[in-house]
Design an enzyme around this catalytic site. Structure first.
Site, mmCIF file in Angstrom:
data_model
loop_
_atom_site.group_PDB
_atom_site.id
_atom_site.type_symbol
_atom_site.label_atom_id
_atom_site.label_comp_id
_atom_site.label_asym_id
_atom_site.label_seq_id
_atom_site.Cartn_x
_atom_site.Cartn_y
_atom_site.Cartn_z
ATOM 1 N N THR A 52 0.834 -1.197 0.000
ATOM 2 C CA THR A 52 0.000 0.000 0.000
ATOM 3 C C THR A 52 0.869 1.248 0.000
ATOM 4 O O THR A 52 0.593 2.209 -0.728
ATOM 5 C CB THR A 52 -0.922 -0.006 1.231
ATOM 6 N N ASP A 85 2.751 -10.201 7.129
ATOM 7 C CA ASP A 85 3.786 -9.277 6.652
ATOM 8 C C ASP A 85 3.272 -7.844 6.532
ATOM 9 O O ASP A 85 3.554 -7.151 5.554
ATOM 10 C CB ASP A 85 4.344 -9.744 5.300
ATOM 11 N N ASP A 121 4.199 -12.818 11.200
ATOM 12 C CA ASP A 121 5.387 -12.013 10.871
ATOM 13 C C ASP A 121 5.007 -10.577 10.541
ATOM 14 O O ASP A 121 5.533 -9.984 9.603
ATOM 15 C CB ASP A 121 6.135 -12.624 9.666
ATOM 16 N N ARG A 158 10.175 -14.833 15.649
ATOM 17 C CA ARG A 158 10.968 -15.950 15.152
ATOM 18 C C ARG A 158 12.091 -15.374 14.305
ATOM 19 O O ARG A 158 11.941 -14.306 13.688
ATOM 20 C CB ARG A 158 10.131 -16.951 14.367
ATOM 21 N N TRP A 182 14.126 -14.672 11.425
ATOM 22 C CA TRP A 182 14.168 -14.746 9.975
ATOM 23 C C TRP A 182 15.611 -15.012 9.501
ATOM 24 O O TRP A 182 15.853 -15.787 8.593
ATOM 25 C CB TRP A 182 13.614 -13.445 9.388
#
Length: 333
Positions: free
Chosen positions: A110, A166, A187, A246, A248
């Site tokens: 966006t 995300d 995430d 977590r 990445w």
């Protein structure tokens, strides 16, 4: 989200950012605003946010304020790398920028910004893909960014970032989020930014009560990498269970300090993911947090215990503002 695809999708952005250089951030003429443009649905020279951004001259070196009047703006907004020193000023929860797309984790957000020196206040950035509304639960779950941020010296105040997976791609650069609202489940704050989240309201809104999500997926890649997410104050609430983060990448770094955790936070708190087998490289820490989810007795054994001197390295002054750039910004009303 597949780990390999996310690594590969970073490459174009990485090379673009390295070529133009995050270090080219300027002071934008100090705290003075040189020009103000107004965006509105009716009676204004600019009917879209993108049109106002396009009007800003290339290689701009003075603050240009774009005031966005209350309204619902259905568009995908991009600030290119050659247009630094932009202020986006909304009118609170009535200024909404919304988009519906999920092509990839690095495309069709966006809101996307490549340039250095950005201020945004009182705007909602929403990617409505996968976001449940009333009885409609959306579509197949895909990564869908509400914002993708890859420039240095960004300051967001009272902004809202709404998505599901995300939501906020905090890709790279120094970023401050103050009094912001961030919503998602998987995430939904991720990337390799060097960022400070001050008094932010984090809302985990999901659809799978028995499958915990992840608030963060931080991407620190080496022991010398300055990136990391520091959360000061604020709260984590929601309607589904979540892990705090977590890894990445193998040196992931996330710190919560004086944050309220509701009972949605899982007892283990953290997941090793890409750091599996080398968990000691990560820096996951909780200091003086409170609430029913703040009990650390069942946290993963490799969660860090930071000393007072360690915590000082992650203060606002040391971690994000060592050169004083925040104090040189125009006043945000």
């Amino acid at each position: 989200m597949e780990l390999f695809s996310r690594w590969m999708s970073l490459l174009p952005i990485f090379f673009i950012s390295c070529f133009f250089g995050l270090g080219r951030a300027t002071d934008c003429g100090g705290n003075n605003v040189a020009q103000t443009l107004i965006v509105g649905k009716y009676g204004q020279a600019f009917r879209t946010i993108q049109a106002a951004i396009d009007y800003v001259k290339s290689n701009n070196d003075q603050w240009v304020k774009i005031h966005i009047k209350a309204g619902f703006y259905m568009e995908s907004v991009v600030i290119p790398v050659d247009k630094p020193c932009i202020i986006l000023e909304g009118e609170g929860i009535r200024t909404i920028v919304s988009h519906w797309d999920h092509q990839s984790i690095n495309n069709n957000a966006t809101f996307t910004s490549f340039s250095p020196n950005l201020i945004a206040s009182d705007i909602t950035f929403k990617n409505s893909y996968n976001v449940a509304t009333d009885k409609y639960l959306g579509n197949k779950i895909e990564p869908a960014n509400a914002a993708r941020l890859s420039g240095d010296k960004y300051f967001f105040s009272r902004c809202r970032f709404i998505g599901y997976q995300d939501t906020l791609y905090d890709l790279m650069g120094r970023h401050v989020f103050k009094d912001c609202y961030i919503q998602g489940e998987v995430d939904f704050i991720y990337g390799s930014g060097q960022s400070y989240y001050q008094n932010c309201y984090i809302n985990a809104m999901g659809r799978f009560p028995n499958l915990p999500g992840f608030v963060t997926a931080q991407g620190r890649n080496s022991a010398d990498d300055p990136s990391g997410f520091v959360f000061e104050g604020g709260s984590i609430v929601g309607n589904v269970k979540v892990n705090l983060g977590r890894a990445w990448k193998p040196y992931a770094r996330v710190i919560f300090h004086n944050t309220y955790f509701s009972d949605i936070v899982t007892p283990q708190g953290w997941v090793s993911w890409s750091a599996a087998g080398n968990e000691s490289r990560t820096t996951y820490a909780e200091i003086d947090c409170k609430g029913p989810g703040a009990d650390t007795s069942k946290r993963v054994a490799w969660m860090k215990k930071l000393s007072s001197s360690d915590l000082n390295k992650f203060s606002f002054a040391s971690f994000i503002n060592s050169d004083g750039w925040v104090h040189n910004l125009p006043t945000i009303s």
